[in-house]
Design an enzyme around this catalytic site. Structure first.
Site, short mmCIF file in Angstrom:
data_model
loop_
_atom_site.label_atom_id
_atom_site.label_comp_id
_atom_site.label_asym_id
_atom_site.label_seq_id
_atom_site.Cartn_x
_atom_site.Cartn_y
_atom_site.Cartn_z
N ASP A 191 8.76 1.38 -10.04
CA ASP A 191 9.77 1.34 -8.77
C ASP A 191 9.79 2.75 -8.51
O ASP A 191 9.29 3.79 -8.99
CB ASP A 191 10.95 0.51 -9.24
CG ASP A 191 11.55 -0.12 -7.96
OD1 ASP A 191 11.41 0.48 -6.77
OD2 ASP A 191 11.62 -1.50 -7.73
N HIS A 236 8.34 0.40 -2.82
CA HIS A 236 9.06 0.54 -3.93
C HIS A 236 8.02 1.67 -4.77
O HIS A 236 8.24 1.38 -6.09
CB HIS A 236 9.47 -0.41 -4.79
CG HIS A 236 10.46 -0.97 -4.09
ND1 HIS A 236 11.90 -0.71 -4.42
CD2 HIS A 236 10.45 -2.20 -3.20
CE1 HIS A 236 12.71 -1.47 -3.64
NE2 HIS A 236 11.87 -2.36 -2.98
N GLU A 260 10.31 -5.57 0.39
CA GLU A 260 10.92 -4.53 1.11
C GLU A 260 9.98 -3.38 1.44
O GLU A 260 10.19 -2.14 1.19
CB GLU A 260 12.26 -4.11 0.01
CG GLU A 260 13.13 -5.05 -0.11
CD GLU A 260 14.19 -4.95 -1.04
OE1 GLU A 260 15.42 -5.16 -0.79
OE2 GLU A 260 14.00 -4.23 -2.19
C1 ACM Z 1 13.71 -7.98 -4.44
O1 ACM Z 1 15.18 -7.98 -5.04
N1 ACM Z 1 13.74 -6.86 -3.68
C2 ACM Z 1 12.83 -8.70 -4.89
#
Ligand code: ACM
Length: 530
Positions: free
Chosen positions: A198, A270, A333
């Site tokens: 991440d 991410h 995201e």
């Molecule tokens: C997430 O909570 N962004 C999958």
């Protein structure tokens, strides 16, 4: 209530309130399909013979696990397929055989009568599940070494019963991960989704790209609590990663506990830690840094050919380490607005005749997903991918709105239920004034227990099961991890294993109370159920 006082109260009750009734309760989580209690109890003697009927090497491994547990719990002598010295011993028979009512690989029958304890199953996984139930009967016993006589016939509702652990925001050691897997296995959870990369850290060794861990596994500090605006850092460096040997060790350890490990390599968003290590993965010639704050990230990979090449090389190494058919490739995201400002990204849009950046994200996902198919693997993506015109039919984790099941139906993708409303165990489980710092929102155990899982009336979607999430921005230690997982994780285990008619929160609470004694003895942290 203070945990110690509560534990003492439970202990007092388990000793003092030992009526015939309580002696005859099976404190098994998740609630089995059928429990037939008979009136008596069975006394486990000082010598115990574990008899393996028709097993194989793996059966021996689980017999050893049972032996270790009983020795530690009851301080008795165990003989595996060996005669105890005298005639006065208890028998636990592990029987791997097909029988009329045991047809599912995880199903088992546990029978305890005057004569013996026996577990029968088609497969070793079923035997293992039966052993977890037996362990729970033993550690919730009402009197010295006595467990209820009963017949349990049991099988799960869903085949995918998982937990996700984020080791990027905070790193957990191999030993901590193993202990987490132990807890999962005790509650018959069978999929461990390991969120390995991440923005805040890359945690898996990739031999072809050593900087991913040399640079990407280290951040010079972390945001202090929730000081977003203005940002305040704690000044404490954070680092850690798993070597490939350690990954293999965890995968093998999990396999011995019938837990499949599913890696997640996040992309294209991410990805700040990856970009800090290899800036050529990005669209811009800037100084990317491993993130120190939570959530906000512009670390997005650039959808150019050289990126796909690197991603494929990384996945080539990942695939070898994880025997699971699944590889999770993220997709949530993604700050696709960064692609609006990138000539490179815009070129890809034109070359492939894509409508916009959303379609470009779909193209990115499909490219990687299809690459995985050529390697015999199936991609998992977070639910945003359902909105990106994907063609590759990945498995999708629905974490936002369960109405997205309609899109999953349209796109014929299988689904794993991971809704924030019911499965985000990084949320508060009590009053935020008195609870330890957590992510936003409130998710008490009774709410987890209410998670709807049957959507057959509204959608024609293949729902494989569900999973709890432990995002670790505010979970820095193993003790806190356990606290956030317990009792919500066993509650979710029951939601996914048991049928609707077996679910009863009041009974779950009673069972959890009995389990708290064991957890305390093992120095495992938990939130007292109220
Ligand atoms: C997430 O909570 N962004 C999958």
């Amino acid at each position: 209530m203070n945990k110690l006082i509560c534990t003492l109260l439970v202990l007092t009750c388990l000793i003092g309130c030992n009526s015939d009734d309580s002696a005859n309760t099976a404190f098994i989580i998740p609630q089995p399909t059928n429990v037939e209690l008979t009136s008596g109890t069975y006394l486990i003697k000082n010598d115990v013979k574990i008899v393996l009927e028709s097993g194989d090497e793996q059966t021996l491994v689980i017999a050893d696990q049972l032996s270790d547990f009983i020795k530690a719990q009851l301080a008795v002598n165990i003989y595996i397929n060996e005669e105890p010295p005298g005639d006065d011993y208890s028998s636990i028979v592990l029987r791997k055989e097909s029988s009329g009512n045991v047809t599912e690989p995880e199903a088992y029958t546990l029978a305890i009568n005057n004569e013996e304890i026996s577990i029968t199953a088609n497969e070793n996984h079923g035997l293992f599940n039966g052993i977890q139930s037996l362990k729970q009967l033993i550690f919730t016993q009402q009197k010295d070494n006595e467990i209820p006589q009963l017949v349990v016939t049991d099988q799960p509702t869903f085949s995918y019963r998982g937990m996700m652990l984020d080791v990027s925001r905070h790193f957990f050691s191999v030993e901590e991960v193993k202990r987490f897997i132990d807890l999962m296995a005790l509650y018959k959870l069978n999929k461990f989704h390991w969120h390995l990369t991440d923005d805040q850290g890359w945690r898996i060794e990739i031999k072809q790209y050593p900087l991913l861990t040399d640079i990407g596994s280290y951040r010079f500090e972390s945001m202090l609590e929730k000081n977003y605006e203005p940002y305040i850092g704690d000044g404490i460096p954070h680092s850690g990663f798993y070597t490939q040997e350690q990954i293999k060790e965890v995968v093998a350890y999990a396999a011995e506990r019938f837990v499949e490990v599913i890696p997640e390599i996040e992309m294209p968003g991410h990805a700040m830690a990856a970009l800090a290590a290899y800036p050529e993965l990005g669209c811009f010639d800037i100084n990317y840094q491993v993130s120190t704050s939570w959530w906000e990230s512009f670390g997005v990979m650039c959808p150019k050919e050289s990126t796909f090449e690197i991603v494929e090389h990384i996945l080539d190494e990942v695939i070898i380490l994880f025997p699971s058919k699944y590889v999770h490739i993220g997709g949530d995201e993604v700050a696709i607005n960064t692609w609006q400002q990138s000539n490179l990204a815009q070129q890809v849009i034109q070359e492939h005749n894509l409508k916009d950046e959303h379609a470009l994200q779909g193209y990115f996902f499909d490219r990687v997903s299809q690459y995985l198919v050529t390697k015999g693997k199936q991609a998992i993506g977070w639910d945003e991918v359902l909105e990106k015109n994907i063609q590759s039919q990945p498995t999708v984790m629905i974490w936002r709105d369960l109405d997205l099941l309609a899109k999953a139906q349209e796109q014929n993708t299988s689904v794993i239920l991971t809704p924030g409303l019911y499965t985000y165990f990084d949320y508060y489980q009590g009053n935020s004034e008195t609870e330890p710092l957590a992510q936003c929102c409130f998710l008490p155990v009774e709410e987890v227990y209410k998670m709807p899982v049957d959507y057959s009336a509204d959608y024609n979607v293949d729902i494989l099961g569900g999973q709890g999430q432990l995002w670790s921005a505010f979970i820095k230690t193993e003790s806190r991890l356990q606290y956030m997982a317990l009792p919500r994780m066993p509650a979710l285990a029951e939601v996914l294993w048991s049928t609707q008619s077996q679910k009863d929160f009041a009974h779950f609470k009673d069972k959890m109370k009995a389990h708290e004694v064991y957890l305390s003895n093992k120095e495992i942290n938990y939130r007292v159920i109220q």
